[in-house]
Design an enzyme around this catalytic site. Sequence first.
Site, PDB file in Angstrom:
ATOM      1  CG  ASP A 100      -1.976  -1.142   1.163  1.00 14.24           C
ATOM      2  OD1 ASP A 100      -1.900  -1.978   0.257  1.00 14.24           O
ATOM      3  OD2 ASP A 100      -2.846  -1.186   2.056  1.00 14.24           O
TER       4      ASP A 100
ATOM      5  CE  LYS B 119      -4.010  -4.355   1.112  1.00  9.40           C
ATOM      6  NZ  LYS B 119      -4.737  -3.329   1.881  1.00  9.40           N
TER       7      LYS B 119
ATOM      8  CB  CYS C 266      -2.112  -2.834   5.102  1.00 11.86           C
ATOM      9  SG  CYS C 266      -3.856  -2.351   5.007  1.00 11.86           S
TER      10      CYS C 266
HETATM   11  C1  VGL Z   1      -4.697   0.684   5.652  1.00 10.91           C
HETATM   12  C2  VGL Z   1      -6.293   1.547   7.019  1.00 10.91           C
HETATM   13  C3  VGL Z   1      -7.251   1.374   6.049  1.00 10.91           C
HETATM   14  C4  VGL Z   1      -3.259   0.325   5.457  1.00 10.91           C
HETATM   15  C5  VGL Z   1      -5.631   0.492   4.658  1.00 10.91           C
HETATM   16  O1  VGL Z   1      -2.784   0.256   4.309  1.00 10.91           O
HETATM   17  O2  VGL Z   1      -2.571   0.106   6.483  1.00 10.91           O
HETATM   18  N1  VGL Z   1      -5.035   1.191   6.823  1.00 10.91           N
HETATM   19  N2  VGL Z   1      -6.909   0.848   4.858  1.00 10.91           N
END
Ligand code: VGL
Length: 242
Positions: free
Chosen positions: A46, A144, A189
């Site tokens: 991410d 995802k 994540c």
């Molecule tokens: C994430 C919160 C919501 C992350 C993704 O990548 O850690 N955190 N969606």
Amino acid sequence: MTNRFTFDRRHLIAGAAVLTAAAATRPLRAQERPMIDAATALIVVDVQNDFCPGGSLAVAKGDEVVAVINALGPRFSNIVLTQDWHPAGHSSFASSHPGKKPFELIQMPYGPQVLWPDHCIQGTKGAEFRADLNLPTAQTIIRKGYRLQIDSYSGFIEADRKTPTGLGGYLKERGVTRAVVVGLATDFCVNWTAQDAAKAGLQTLVVEEACRAIDLNGSLDKAWADMAALGVKRVKVGELPG
Ligand code: VGL
Ligand code: ZN
């Protein structure tokens, strides 16, 4: 008689000796470190605009992971990127729950869910990878969190803890036995992805300097403890194999 070829060769050898001497006097740069074996995958979690300064769910200093990850990239023959990829109105957004605010907790059918500001909406600038992330040899992107009613912190299994993304099967078919996990955010994540990698039987390492955390109500300490309990190794770049 010394021909030009001989002269050039000597010149090259002398040049190499100077380079070697220079390299010995300073720490190796990541790019100069050896390749990591093909049974190891780098999983880049991410690294998207919304999780970096200026984004809607900015992780403090999230952008600092980019240079560290760019330097690691050339050492891996297997690189997978995950991409948080929500539809507008996703159930993890506070804005989808009247009266709720970001960072509050609600109960979903699959368990507790932190509510977030709208982020990483499919097709938006915020959902794009950081433009300075430079991993030209990466072969796979796992998206995802694209099901309206199910979040997915993990790159392997969604928050219902039942729905696989396919990443486990992909790595298995390619003979990957070890995962090096980096990216954002350490306590969400990265944490869930590393835990699921370990549960899938992969030897799992998380590279400290290549991650940054949200740290919500002690979530960072808990994340490291939970990962350690599953045998996930917390390492520095310099401790990587190879
Ligand atoms: C994430 C919160 C919501 C992350 C993704 O990548 O850690 N955190 N969606
Ligand atoms: Zn998300």
